[in-house]
Motif scaffolding. Structure first.
Motif, mmCIF file in Angstrom:
data_model
loop_
_atom_site.group_PDB
_atom_site.id
_atom_site.type_symbol
_atom_site.label_atom_id
_atom_site.label_comp_id
_atom_site.label_asym_id
_atom_site.label_seq_id
_atom_site.Cartn_x
_atom_site.Cartn_y
_atom_site.Cartn_z
ATOM 1 N N GLU A 142 0.825 -1.634 0.566
ATOM 2 C CA GLU A 142 -0.392 0.136 -0.054
ATOM 3 C C GLU A 142 0.919 0.958 0.127
ATOM 4 O OE1 GLU A 142 -3.393 0.170 -0.105
ATOM 5 O OE2 GLU A 142 -3.251 -1.764 -0.307
ATOM 6 N N PHE A 143 2.140 1.392 0.957
ATOM 7 C CA PHE A 143 3.157 1.894 0.551
ATOM 8 C C PHE A 143 3.509 2.155 -0.601
ATOM 9 C CE2 PHE A 143 6.904 4.108 1.015
ATOM 10 C CZ PHE A 143 6.962 4.891 1.938
ATOM 11 N N ARG A 144 3.690 1.879 -1.338
ATOM 12 C CA ARG A 144 4.374 1.753 -2.551
ATOM 13 C C ARG A 144 2.996 1.826 -3.833
ATOM 14 N NH1 ARG A 144 8.700 -2.951 -3.051
ATOM 15 N NH2 ARG A 144 10.164 -2.279 -2.151
ATOM 16 N N ASP A 145 1.897 1.589 -2.962
ATOM 17 C CA ASP A 145 0.664 2.048 -4.221
ATOM 18 C C ASP A 145 0.488 3.834 -4.742
ATOM 19 O OD1 ASP A 145 0.169 -0.100 -5.792
ATOM 20 O OD2 ASP A 145 -1.083 -1.055 -4.183
ATOM 21 N N CYS A 146 0.663 3.766 -2.706
ATOM 22 C CA CYS A 146 1.059 5.474 -2.822
ATOM 23 C C CYS A 146 1.634 6.050 -3.490
ATOM 24 C CB CYS A 146 0.894 5.942 -1.144
ATOM 25 S SG CYS A 146 -0.958 5.349 -0.616
ATOM 26 N N GLN A 147 2.963 6.015 -3.875
ATOM 27 C CA GLN A 147 3.447 6.438 -4.265
ATOM 28 C C GLN A 147 4.206 6.579 -5.688
ATOM 29 O OE1 GLN A 147 7.781 4.432 -2.316
ATOM 30 N NE2 GLN A 147 8.076 6.129 -1.801
ATOM 31 N N ARG A 148 3.058 5.575 -6.151
ATOM 32 C CA ARG A 148 3.039 5.202 -7.264
ATOM 33 C C ARG A 148 2.479 6.464 -8.160
ATOM 34 N NH1 ARG A 148 4.995 -0.293 -6.940
ATOM 35 N NH2 ARG A 148 2.593 -0.963 -6.287
ATOM 36 N N GLY A 149 1.174 6.356 -7.149
ATOM 37 C CA GLY A 149 -0.489 7.075 -7.746
ATOM 38 C C GLY A 149 0.396 8.562 -7.467
ATOM 39 N N ALA A 150 0.905 9.121 -6.543
ATOM 40 C CA ALA A 150 0.844 10.284 -6.597
ATOM 41 C C ALA A 150 1.898 10.601 -7.636
ATOM 42 C CB ALA A 150 1.955 10.440 -5.424
ATOM 43 N N ALA A 151 2.694 9.398 -8.429
ATOM 44 C CA ALA A 151 3.507 10.359 -9.520
ATOM 45 C C ALA A 151 2.880 10.338 -10.721
ATOM 46 C CB ALA A 151 4.392 8.749 -10.033
ATOM 47 N N ALA A 152 1.454 9.346 -10.542
ATOM 48 C CA ALA A 152 0.679 8.916 -11.969
ATOM 49 C C ALA A 152 -0.151 10.130 -11.894
ATOM 50 C CB ALA A 152 -0.054 8.132 -11.513
ATOM 51 N N TYR A 153 -0.602 10.257 -10.639
ATOM 52 C CA TYR A 153 -1.462 11.785 -10.851
ATOM 53 C C TYR A 153 -0.270 13.588 -11.294
ATOM 54 C CZ TYR A 153 -5.461 9.847 -8.605
ATOM 55 O OH TYR A 153 -6.511 9.266 -8.016
ATOM 56 N N GLU A 177 0.856 11.038 -1.190
ATOM 57 C CA GLU A 177 1.698 11.407 -0.756
ATOM 58 C C GLU A 177 1.735 11.452 0.742
ATOM 59 O OE1 GLU A 177 3.290 15.027 -2.595
ATOM 60 O OE2 GLU A 177 4.308 14.142 -4.651
ATOM 61 N N SER A 178 0.809 11.801 1.558
ATOM 62 C CA SER A 178 0.407 12.087 2.373
ATOM 63 C C SER A 178 -0.280 10.492 3.582
ATOM 64 C CB SER A 178 -0.360 13.321 2.591
ATOM 65 O OG SER A 178 -1.180 13.150 4.333
ATOM 66 N N HIS A 179 -0.810 10.089 2.580
ATOM 67 C CA HIS A 179 -1.220 8.460 3.106
ATOM 68 C C HIS A 179 0.127 7.785 2.925
ATOM 69 C CE1 HIS A 179 -6.057 9.451 0.929
ATOM 70 N NE2 HIS A 179 -5.581 10.209 2.557
ATOM 71 N N ALA A 180 0.987 8.095 2.046
ATOM 72 C CA ALA A 180 2.269 6.863 2.161
ATOM 73 C C ALA A 180 2.668 7.357 3.212
ATOM 74 C CB ALA A 180 3.326 6.966 1.205
ATOM 75 N N TRP A 181 2.374 8.658 4.147
ATOM 76 C CA TRP A 181 3.535 8.217 5.616
ATOM 77 C C TRP A 181 2.413 8.272 6.731
ATOM 78 C CZ3 TRP A 181 7.871 8.677 5.106
ATOM 79 C CH2 TRP A 181 8.937 9.470 3.334
ATOM 80 N N THR A 182 1.864 8.112 6.112
ATOM 81 C CA THR A 182 0.277 8.182 7.335
ATOM 82 C C THR A 182 0.979 6.640 7.753
ATOM 83 O OG1 THR A 182 -1.160 9.310 6.463
ATOM 84 C CG2 THR A 182 -1.877 7.567 7.665
ATOM 85 N N ILE A 183 0.931 5.206 5.674
ATOM 86 C CA ILE A 183 1.258 4.266 6.207
ATOM 87 C C ILE A 183 2.474 4.074 6.634
ATOM 88 C CG2 ILE A 183 1.754 2.117 5.277
ATOM 89 C CD1 ILE A 183 -0.747 3.391 2.772
ATOM 90 N N ARG A 184 3.397 4.683 6.553
ATOM 91 C CA ARG A 184 4.210 4.776 7.242
ATOM 92 C C ARG A 184 4.322 4.253 8.965
ATOM 93 N NH1 ARG A 184 9.888 9.014 6.776
ATOM 94 N NH2 ARG A 184 10.424 7.604 8.279
ATOM 95 N N GLY A 185 3.742 5.539 9.170
ATOM 96 C CA GLY A 185 3.467 5.854 10.369
ATOM 97 C C GLY A 185 2.765 4.466 11.344
ATOM 98 N N VAL A 186 1.955 3.867 10.479
ATOM 99 C CA VAL A 186 0.925 2.345 11.673
ATOM 100 C C VAL A 186 2.356 1.919 11.270
ATOM 101 C CG1 VAL A 186 -0.571 1.068 9.965
ATOM 102 C CG2 VAL A 186 -1.015 3.342 10.116
ATOM 103 N N LEU A 187 3.055 1.287 9.996
ATOM 104 C CA LEU A 187 3.827 0.479 10.523
ATOM 105 C C LEU A 187 5.181 0.691 11.572
ATOM 106 C CD1 LEU A 187 4.876 -0.141 6.313
ATOM 107 C CD2 LEU A 187 4.290 -2.322 8.275
ATOM 108 N N GLU A 188 5.230 1.626 11.901
ATOM 109 C CA GLU A 188 6.255 1.970 12.740
ATOM 110 C C GLU A 188 6.225 1.848 14.478
ATOM 111 O OE1 GLU A 188 7.367 6.512 11.912
ATOM 112 O OE2 GLU A 188 8.687 5.935 10.630
ATOM 113 N N GLY A 189 3.984 1.765 14.424
ATOM 114 C CA GLY A 189 3.048 1.842 15.658
ATOM 115 C C GLY A 189 3.124 0.160 15.671
ATOM 116 N N LEU A 190 3.444 -0.396 14.869
ATOM 117 C CA LEU A 190 3.166 -1.889 15.054
ATOM 118 C C LEU A 190 4.300 -2.702 16.210
ATOM 119 C CD1 LEU A 190 1.890 -3.103 11.403
ATOM 120 C CD2 LEU A 190 0.753 -2.775 13.592
#
Length: 190
Positions: A142-153, A177-190
């Motif tokens: 999902e993190f990578r999908d967010c990055q690919r999505g941002a680049a496509a947009y 891009e913001s969602h990618a960082w949110t997912i990163r935060g979720v991963l850091e919290g696990l």
């Protein structure tokens, strides 16, 4: 107070809006509509039917396939985030549920743009797909999908001459891009 006169082309629009806002009322209206024969002439060289609409109009029809693809991607991402939200406990699950809601709102905005351009409402049926990957692997994807999505947009925004579509694509890129960082935060919290 000076009262404004509206050109003939705006009379119908004004009347529809005024009737919706103030049904049956005319007393407080600051604008006086002149009789049709006294209306100011429109300063338009082309008729409204011939003038190209630069903002989400026919000139942007070439972006229809891209918009449908973006809508499909956002709705698929929404479903994945909903499923992940059920599998992740606590704040991480709430963050993922919020991401799912954001993706749905973004799909609605894209669908609205598609409708304004084409006159066709596009909202695909939601197929039920199950997540088979472990939570951590799916979050990484999902993190990578967010990055690919941002680049496509961003690429789509740079490639369109429609200012409204460009703005929409740029906003979507920032959200991804913001969602990618949110997912990163979720991963850091696990």
């Amino acid at each position: 107070m000076e009262q404004e006169l509206l050109p003939v082309c705006d009379r119908e629009v004004f009347q529809r809006v005024w009737d919706r806002v103030m049904p049956g009322e005319r007393g407080e209206c600051p604008i006086v509509l002149p009789p049709a024969e006294e209306a100011l002439p429109a300063v338009v060289t082309e008729s409204p039917e011939e003038a190209p609409c630069l903002c989400l109009g026919d000139a942007s029809a070439a972006w229809g396939d891209h918009l449908r693809g973006f809508i499909d991607q956002e709705l698929a991402g929404q479903r994945r985030c909903q499923q992940l939200a059920r599998r992740v406990q606590g704040n991480g699950g709430r963050s993922l549920a919020a991401l799912a809601a954001d993706k749905r709102r973004r799909a609605k905005r894209l669908s609205t743009a598609y409708f304004l351009i084409s006159g066709v409402r596009y909202w695909p049926a939601a197929p039920g797909e199950a997540l088979l990957q472990p939570v951590l692997a799916q979050l990484r994807e999902e993190f990578r999908d967010c990055q690919r999505g941002a680049a496509a947009y961003r690429a789509a925004g740079a490639g369109t001459a429609d200012p409204c579509l460009e703005e929409l694509f740029q906003e979507c890129a920032q959200e991804c891009e913001s969602h990618a960082w949110t997912i990163r935060g979720v991963l850091e919290g696990l």
